[in-house]
Design a protein around this motif. Structure first.
Motif, PDB file in Angstrom:
ATOM      1  N   LYS A 132       0.844  -1.194   0.000  1.00 62.04           N
ATOM      2  CA  LYS A 132       0.000   0.000   0.000  1.00 62.04           C
ATOM      3  C   LYS A 132       0.882   1.248   0.000  1.00 62.04           C
ATOM      4  CE  LYS A 132      -3.647  -2.607   0.644  1.00 62.04           C
ATOM      5  NZ  LYS A 132      -4.596  -2.870  -0.471  1.00 62.04           N
ATOM      6  N   PRO A 133       0.427   2.321  -0.605  1.00 65.59           N
ATOM      7  CA  PRO A 133       1.215   3.565  -0.563  1.00 65.59           C
ATOM      8  C   PRO A 133       1.429   4.023   0.876  1.00 65.59           C
ATOM      9  CG  PRO A 133      -0.564   3.722  -2.172  1.00 65.59           C
ATOM     10  CD  PRO A 133      -0.814   2.476  -1.386  1.00 65.59           C
ATOM     11  N   ALA A 134       2.631   4.481   1.168  1.00 68.35           N
ATOM     12  CA  ALA A 134       2.886   5.053   2.500  1.00 68.35           C
ATOM     13  C   ALA A 134       1.947   6.232   2.701  1.00 68.35           C
ATOM     14  CB  ALA A 134       4.337   5.501   2.601  1.00 68.35           C
ATOM     15  N   ARG A 135       1.389   6.317   3.898  1.00 73.15           N
ATOM     16  CA  ARG A 135       0.404   7.387   4.116  1.00 73.15           C
ATOM     17  C   ARG A 135       0.832   8.324   5.245  1.00 73.15           C
ATOM     18  NH1 ARG A 135      -3.094   5.365   8.216  1.00 73.15           N
ATOM     19  NH2 ARG A 135      -2.841   3.121   8.565  1.00 73.15           N
ATOM     20  N   LYS A 136       0.438   9.573   5.094  1.00 74.39           N
ATOM     21  CA  LYS A 136       0.697  10.574   6.121  1.00 74.39           C
ATOM     22  C   LYS A 136      -0.347  10.421   7.217  1.00 74.39           C
ATOM     23  CE  LYS A 136       1.870  15.480   6.508  1.00 74.39           C
ATOM     24  NZ  LYS A 136       1.972  16.762   5.766  1.00 74.39           N
ATOM     25  N   THR A 137       0.082   9.971   8.368  1.00 75.38           N
ATOM     26  CA  THR A 137      -0.844   9.692   9.461  1.00 75.38           C
ATOM     27  C   THR A 137      -0.893  10.859  10.448  1.00 75.38           C
ATOM     28  OG1 THR A 137       0.895   8.554  10.700  1.00 75.38           O
ATOM     29  CG2 THR A 137      -0.464   7.213   9.238  1.00 75.38           C
ATOM     30  N   CYS A 138      -1.522  10.617  11.588  1.00 78.04           N
ATOM     31  CA  CYS A 138      -1.637  11.620  12.666  1.00 78.04           C
ATOM     32  C   CYS A 138      -2.402  12.862  12.204  1.00 78.04           C
ATOM     33  CB  CYS A 138      -0.260  12.030  13.190  1.00 78.04           C
ATOM     34  SG  CYS A 138       0.825  10.651  13.600  1.00 78.04           S
ATOM     35  N   GLN A 139      -3.415  12.654  11.370  1.00 79.33           N
ATOM     36  CA  GLN A 139      -4.202  13.767  10.851  1.00 79.33           C
ATOM     37  C   GLN A 139      -5.556  13.909  11.550  1.00 79.33           C
ATOM     38  OE1 GLN A 139      -2.609  15.712   8.177  1.00 79.33           O
ATOM     39  NE2 GLN A 139      -1.064  14.418   9.183  1.00 79.33           N
ATOM     40  N   GLY A 140      -5.946  12.886  12.305  1.00 82.90           N
ATOM     41  CA  GLY A 140      -7.245  12.937  12.971  1.00 82.90           C
ATOM     42  C   GLY A 140      -7.176  13.627  14.316  1.00 82.90           C
ATOM     43  N   LYS A 141      -8.346  13.768  14.942  1.00 83.12           N
ATOM     44  CA  LYS A 141      -8.403  14.422  16.248  1.00 83.12           C
ATOM     45  C   LYS A 141      -7.773  13.560  17.338  1.00 83.12           C
ATOM     46  CE  LYS A 141     -12.589  17.123  15.272  1.00 83.12           C
ATOM     47  NZ  LYS A 141     -13.997  17.398  15.670  1.00 83.12           N
ATOM     48  N   LYS A 142      -7.885  12.240  17.182  1.00 83.57           N
ATOM     49  CA  LYS A 142      -7.390  11.309  18.186  1.00 83.57           C
ATOM     50  C   LYS A 142      -6.279  10.461  17.581  1.00 83.57           C
ATOM     51  CE  LYS A 142      -8.493   9.812  22.467  1.00 83.57           C
ATOM     52  NZ  LYS A 142      -8.747  10.670  23.632  1.00 83.57           N
ATOM     53  N   LEU A 143      -5.124  10.441  18.226  1.00 84.05           N
ATOM     54  CA  LEU A 143      -4.015   9.639  17.745  1.00 84.05           C
ATOM     55  C   LEU A 143      -4.238   8.180  18.135  1.00 84.05           C
ATOM     56  CD1 LEU A 143      -1.189   9.991  16.364  1.00 84.05           C
ATOM     57  CD2 LEU A 143      -0.230   9.859  18.670  1.00 84.05           C
ATOM     58  N   LYS A 144      -4.052   7.267  17.168  1.00 79.21           N
ATOM     59  CA  LYS A 144      -4.266   5.841  17.408  1.00 79.21           C
ATOM     60  C   LYS A 144      -2.957   5.079  17.227  1.00 79.21           C
ATOM     61  CE  LYS A 144      -9.148   5.881  16.034  1.00 79.21           C
ATOM     62  NZ  LYS A 144     -10.192   5.265  15.171  1.00 79.21           N
ATOM     63  N   VAL A 145      -2.551   4.402  18.287  1.00 81.53           N
ATOM     64  CA  VAL A 145      -1.305   3.642  18.296  1.00 81.53           C
ATOM     65  C   VAL A 145      -1.637   2.162  18.436  1.00 81.53           C
ATOM     66  CG1 VAL A 145       0.863   3.217  19.505  1.00 81.53           C
ATOM     67  CG2 VAL A 145      -0.005   5.558  19.287  1.00 81.53           C
ATOM     68  N   LEU A 146      -1.056   1.347  17.570  1.00 88.21           N
ATOM     69  CA  LEU A 146      -1.338  -0.092  17.553  1.00 88.21           C
ATOM     70  C   LEU A 146      -0.061  -0.890  17.798  1.00 88.21           C
ATOM     71  CD1 LEU A 146      -3.203  -2.566  16.786  1.00 88.21           C
ATOM     72  CD2 LEU A 146      -2.456  -2.197  14.416  1.00 88.21           C
ATOM     73  N   SER A 147      -0.192  -1.961  18.582  1.00 87.43           N
ATOM     74  CA  SER A 147       0.900  -2.917  18.733  1.00 87.43           C
ATOM     75  C   SER A 147       0.338  -4.322  18.614  1.00 87.43           C
ATOM     76  CB  SER A 147       1.603  -2.737  20.082  1.00 87.43           C
ATOM     77  OG  SER A 147       2.794  -3.497  20.123  1.00 87.43           O
ATOM     78  N   LEU A 148       1.110  -5.214  17.991  1.00 84.92           N
ATOM     79  CA  LEU A 148       0.626  -6.569  17.723  1.00 84.92           C
ATOM     80  C   LEU A 148       1.707  -7.595  18.065  1.00 84.92           C
ATOM     81  CD1 LEU A 148       0.288  -4.642  14.885  1.00 84.92           C
ATOM     82  CD2 LEU A 148      -1.496  -6.321  14.504  1.00 84.92           C
ATOM     83  N   GLY A 149       1.273  -8.828  18.328  1.00 77.32           N
ATOM     84  CA  GLY A 149       2.218  -9.922  18.458  1.00 77.32           C
ATOM     85  C   GLY A 149       2.072 -10.747  19.715  1.00 77.32           C
ATOM     86  N   ASN A 150       2.523 -11.992  19.614  1.00 75.57           N
ATOM     87  CA  ASN A 150       2.471 -12.924  20.742  1.00 75.57           C
ATOM     88  C   ASN A 150       3.844 -13.446  21.129  1.00 75.57           C
ATOM     89  OD1 ASN A 150      -0.459 -12.988  20.936  1.00 75.57           O
ATOM     90  ND2 ASN A 150      -0.419 -14.129  19.010  1.00 75.57           N
ATOM     91  N   ASP A 151       4.898 -12.939  20.509  1.00 76.88           N
ATOM     92  CA  ASP A 151       6.241 -13.412  20.801  1.00 76.88           C
ATOM     93  C   ASP A 151       6.580 -13.210  22.279  1.00 76.88           C
ATOM     94  OD1 ASP A 151       9.339 -12.919  20.997  1.00 76.88           O
ATOM     95  OD2 ASP A 151       9.055 -13.950  19.103  1.00 76.88           O
TER      96      ASP A 151
END
Length: 361
Positions: free
Chosen positions: A180-199
């Motif tokens: 997917k094209p790299a996107r400019k984030t952090c544009q909304g009113k609320k910043l959303k941070v995601l973390s994933l994994g079971n290692d």
């Protein structure tokens, strides 16, 4: 060249393909596990191990032997016929590597296939093994033709533990066909941070401590690990989420402004799959600086922070929010590296290259 790929039980050719087609395997995966089949051609035949249907007794037997040896020998034994017909055997983790080595020690075939054996967690867990098992592993490993590792740190570890072995680093890559094209984030009113994994080396305590320092930010954890549940308890801006299928998983990445890969110190490039998935899906990445990840993506591609430092992680998140253009540029740089160097095709091609060297030696 006939290649036999010995993978863990549950990752067999037929089993994996059926699960992949049904959408039950989460992540940017291949129709055949790890993309080894991407190099199949008129000159290279790829055959995957298969999973034998088990009744309760057969399953108990396999698990019991695995508990004693520390690797899944019974599964390798069931695949011995196809394995012995190959020119070279590839494995993905130490469980399969050690199983194949023991199998050939027992059978002593006249024309033994070369073994390109990979390890992932072996170095990190080495000191936790009882002394007799370390001795047994060393005894088997001395008969390995070529040892491969994902991490430059494990390359150094392997050279120290097994000084007489031929060891190569092969950077692990995933499917990058639909970037997917790299996107400019952090544009909304609320910043959303995601973390994933079971290692086992995910550092959920540090992640959640950083969340407490940023109460105006939404933090999500996609993990079934108990450590994630324990760390996130009573922190109002941290939510545990679960992706039931790939559509939901891609949705989590799409909604995220930043993907964070929080890690405890390790030597095996823990977290690299999530780092690559986020980059391929165009999301900026913040990662703990450990495990040799900077050998995959330097600081021009990923924003790194020290391990076990919630303050540094919180500051890095705030820095991305303050400079989304800089984060976008890092993601674009990372995507170029994925296109050219770090992907499943290049990963499989390196196996072919090394195998030809083995057979010509």
């Amino acid at each position: 060249m006939k290649v036999f790929v010995q993978l863990a039980y549950g990752f067999g050719g037929k089993t994996w393909r059926e699960s992949w087609k049904a959408g039950r395997i989460l992540g940017l995966n291949e129709e055949q596990a790890y993309g080894y089949s991407r190099v199949a051609s008129d000159d290279v035949k790829i055959v995957y191990s298969e999973d034998q249907h088990e009744n309760l007794f057969q399953k108990l037997l396999r698990y019991s032997v695995r508990a004693i040896f520390g690797f899944d020998f019974v599964h390798a034994w069931r695949n011995r016929k196809q394995m012995l017909a190959a020119d070279v055997v590839w494995t993905h983790t130490e469980s399969q590597t050690l199983s194949v080595l023991l199998l050939f020690r027992i059978l002593k075939p006249v024309h033994r296939p070369k073994i390109l054996g990979q390890v992932v967690w072996l170095m990190d867990r080495w000191r936790k093994q009882p002394f007799w098992r370390r001795w047994f592993f060393r005894f088997l490993m001395q008969h390995l033709d070529l040892l491969t590792v994902h991490s430059v740190c494990n390359l150094e570890d392997g050279q120290r533990l097994f000084p007489n072995l031929w060891i190569e680093q092969v950077r692990f890559g995933i499917r990058a066909d639909d970037m997917k094209p790299a996107r400019k984030t952090c544009q909304g009113k609320k910043l959303k941070v995601l973390s994933l994994g079971n290692d086992e080396h995910r550092d959920w305590k540090t992640f959640c401590a950083a969340a407490k320092a940023l109460p105006d930010v939404e933090f999500s954890i996609a993990s079934s690990a108990r450590a994630a549940f324990e760390a996130s308890k009573n922190i109002s801006n941290v939510t545990l989420v679960r992706a039931k299928d790939n559509v939901e998983l891609i949705g989590l990445y799409s909604e995220a402004d930043i993907v964070v890969v929080p890690l405890q110190s390790n030597r095996h490039a823990s977290g690299i799959t999530v780092v690559e998935e986020a980059i391929i899906l165009g999301v900026p990445v913040i990662s703990s600086d450990c495990g040799g990840l900077t050998d995959y993506f330097d600081s021009d591609s990923v924003l790194y922070v020290p391990t076990k430092n919630p303050k540094a992680l919180a500051e890095a998140i705030s820095a991305v929010r303050a400079d989304p253009s800089g984060a976008l540029q890092r993601t674009e740089t990372a995507q170029e590296r994925v296109k050219n160097t770090i992907n499943s095709v290049q990963y499989a091609r390196k196996h072919v290259e090394l195998s030809k060297e083995l057979l010509d030696a």
